[in-house]
Design an enzyme around this catalytic site. Structure first.
Site, PDB file in Angstrom:
ATOM      1  NE  ARG A 160      -3.958   0.087   1.996  1.00 32.50           N
ATOM      2  CZ  ARG A 160      -4.155  -1.006   2.720  1.00 32.50           C
ATOM      3  NH1 ARG A 160      -3.428  -1.213   3.802  1.00 32.50           N
ATOM      4  NH2 ARG A 160      -5.080  -1.880   2.403  1.00 32.50           N
ATOM      5  CB  ALA A 161       4.061   2.123   1.626  1.00 32.78           C
TER       6      ALA A 161
END
Length: 654
Positions: free
Chosen positions: A275-276
């Site tokens: 997700r980062a």
């Protein structure tokens, strides 16, 4: 009265940029704003709503469908092509901390279900916020299941309701913005990660800037409309720029070199999952569009990483969010393509070049760390905590009615249905079978004809539900010389830290009483901020005699005061001691009297026995008996140690 203008807020450059980028690209996932009270967090968020472009919606649609691309699954649809449309400003929907689940995700329309015999859906706040802003003040105080629903909708762009015979899915795309004061407790790490960006807001220490803040605030309060009108031109220009950036965002490209830099940065900070990387890429693209570029550059990635990674590099709940900008710059340099070596000329990098090697960027912190380890230490030290572990679950007996949590049994608005509330109690979730049963005997007298029921308000019955509550866990820790002399304090701190982690996960309040020498003190008043308790524990000194009676009495007084402030939250007292009482005259008798007092007050207690060695006096066990407390040796605080003890007692193989 007009809202305080966005462009009139002094300072807060990072917050301003994060909010603008989320407005340019709602797919980023919103913004979490962390900061102490009085830092204009709410002011900035509310002012942002006036800068968003207006939206076209299908007339009469409760779910704000876009007439150009209506939701095929809209509960108010399907909408025909060319359906009447209207233009309205983007909404700012505020979610109160005490909102019920039905208010957030929607629920069965009980009036239509029972009166007309049809299944209807009453939209919630997630539907109202579609294509606008959803603002959650004090998001860290929301119940976990509500935060989950919010963040899932923000990530997926849809809200789904499966309950009470209702199966509804509708579009729910919004810019989620949460504000919080870290002193009141942290978000769970898994929930923290679902926010796209995070910004830490601090009060300015610059006198001139503080003066300007006060000047503008007083001017706004004296004449809100006149003050806001001074910034109309700047507000309009900013709104136009946001709209232009939104239109230009699809044309922004992220090349392979930029993607490699993003991956290198995320890997260097050891973040979990992907997700980062995705959020950083979306933020970098939004920043490029905001800057008027069509291709992502290194500067865009740097800005995006500063906003998207600080809250994702935390390795445990007590780690402070933040990012090392030197490490970020190094990661960006490492990912840049290396220049091709020259085809002719001497090799300047060879061993004969005579140039001294440049110091490594990474070697400096290591050298400083080595120097710190070799430096002589002062005579006074505090013992550090050992490695924390998964602790046993300690609960309060009986059934409470406290705040939602994960520790003790409680009657709550969530959880499983165990019965029906008395007719006089008219709150919570309706109990449909009980309501129908209450109304059915009166249908003939009410002259019912046709389908459905003739329902009266007095027929309504509400479900009695049982879930879990959070408790007040008050630690009463012996920090006298006997704890430190036997090198037990490190093990004690590890056990207490493990219980603090457990309290963090179970939404408890915590407090800390310490006693040593001749007195006891409330080192940390009851608070939701578990990390504050961990910090106080880490710096806890040891030494002196053991004023056990004073410690118990101070704990009892702290619990009495807190019961007045928060009467519904039940306490759990955890006394960490070896049971010795050596301070003052009649120390043992006074300790016994204090223990008897706690027993008479019915305070749920645990005595963590820190006595060690082959020759044991069993004083902590006697103290637990007097208090009516559970006696737990220090070595049995870990959850796996309890399982091993049970297997040993039952004769099973480990």
């Amino acid at each position: 009265m007009r809202a305080f203008p966005f462009t009139a807020v002094v300072g807060l450059a990072d917050l301003r940029l994060a909010l603008v980028l989320s407005a340019v690209s709602p797919a980023i996932g919103g913004v979490l704003v962390r900061g102490e009270k009085g830092t204009a967090k709410s002011t900035m968020v509310r002012a942002l709503a006036g800068l968003l472009p207006p939206v076209d919606v299908v007339t009469g649609c409760r779910f704000s469908c876009d007439p150009a691309a209506p939701d095929p699954a809209c509960p108010d649809g399907p909408h025909d092509a060319g359906a009447p449309a209207e233009r309205r400003p983007a909404r700012l929907v505020e979610l109160p901390v005490g909102a019920a689940e039905d208010r957030v995700i929607g629920s069965l329309d009980l009036e239509r279900a029972l009166g007309e015999g049809v299944t209807g859906y009453q939209p919630g706040l997630l539907a109202a916020a579609h294509r606008g802003l959803l603002y959650v003040d004090e998001v860290n105080l929301l119940h976990d299941h509500l935060v989950d629903a919010l963040l899932d909708a923000a990530a997926m762009g849809r809200a789904t309701v499966e309950r009470e015979g209702v199966s509804v899915s509708h579009a729910s795309r919004f810019v989620l913005i949460g504000t919080m004061n870290p002193e009141e407790g942290e978000l769970r790490p898994q929930l923290l990660d679902r926010f796209g960006l995070t910004v830490e807001v601090r009060t300015s220490r610059e006198p001139s800037e503080r003066v300007e803040v006060v000047r503008r605030r007083l001017a706004y309060e004296a004449d809100p409309d006149g003050f806001a009108s001074r910034y109309d031109e700047a507000e309009a220009a900013l709104a136009v720029r946001i709209a232009d950036a939104r239109r230009g965002l699809p044309a922004v490209t992220i090349g392979d070199a930029a993607l490699l830099q993003i991956a290198e940065v995320c890997a260097s900070f050891d973040v979990d999952g992907m997700r980062a990387d995705i959020v950083t890429a979306r933020t970098a693209a939004a920043h490029a569009a905001w800057s008027g570029r069509t291709e992502v550059t290194t500067e865009d990635i740097r800005v995006a990483a500063r906003l998207a990674l600080p809250h994702r590099r935390r390795r445990n709940p007590f780690d402070a969010p933040g990012i090392d900008e030197d490490q970020l710059d190094q990661a960006l340099r490492d990912a840049e393509p290396e220049p091709e070596p020259p085809t002719d000329g001497p090799d300047d990098d060879g061993p004969g070049s005579g140039a001294p090697p440049e110091p490594s960027v990474e070697s400096e912190p290591r050298q400083q760390e080595s120097e710190q380890q070799q430096a002589p230490q002062g005579p006074q030290q505090t013992v550090g905590a050992g490695q924390p572990f998964r602790a046993r679950l300690f609960t309060v007996d009986g059934t409470g009615e406290g705040a939602h949590g994960r520790r003790s049994r409680s009657l709550t608005d969530g959880g499983r249905t165990i019965g029906v509330k008395p007719p006089s109690v008219r709150e919570g979730r309706p109990h449909l079978p009980a309501t129908v049963l209450a109304a059915a005997p009166h249908q003939r007298a009410r002259g019912r004809s046709g389908a459905g029921l003739e329902l009266r308000s007095r027929d309504l019955r509400f479900a009695l539900r049982e879930g879990r509550e959070g408790n007040l866990v008050l630690f009463c820790v012996d920090s006298s010389g006997s704890m430190g002399a036997r090198s037990r304090m490190s093990e004690v701190k590890a056990a207490v830290l493990s219980l603090l982690l457990d309290a963090y996960q179970r939404r408890d309040k915590v407090g800390l009483v310490t006693f040593r020498a001749s007195a006891a003190e409330l080192a940390l008043p009851p608070t939701i901020s578990v990390d504050a308790a961990a910090s106080r524990l880490e710096s806890l000194p040891t030494g002196g005699r053991t004023p056990l009676a004073e410690g118990l009495l101070r704990a009892a007084e702290a619990l009495r005061v807190e019961s007045i402030r928060d009467p519904r939250r039940r306490p759990l007292l955890v006394v960490v001691t070896d049971g010795r009482a050596t301070s003052g005259s009649n120390a043992v008798a006074r300790a016994h009297a204090a223990a008897d007092l706690i027993a008479r007050q019915g305070i749920a207690s645990v005595v963590m026995d820190c006595e060690s060695g082959r020759m044991r006096l069993g004083l902590a066990g006697e103290l637990a008996t007097r208090m009516g407390a559970e006696h737990v040796p220090l070595g049995e605080v870990a959850a796996d140690s309890l399982a091993g003890a049970v297997r040993a007692r039952t004769g099973r193989a480990a």
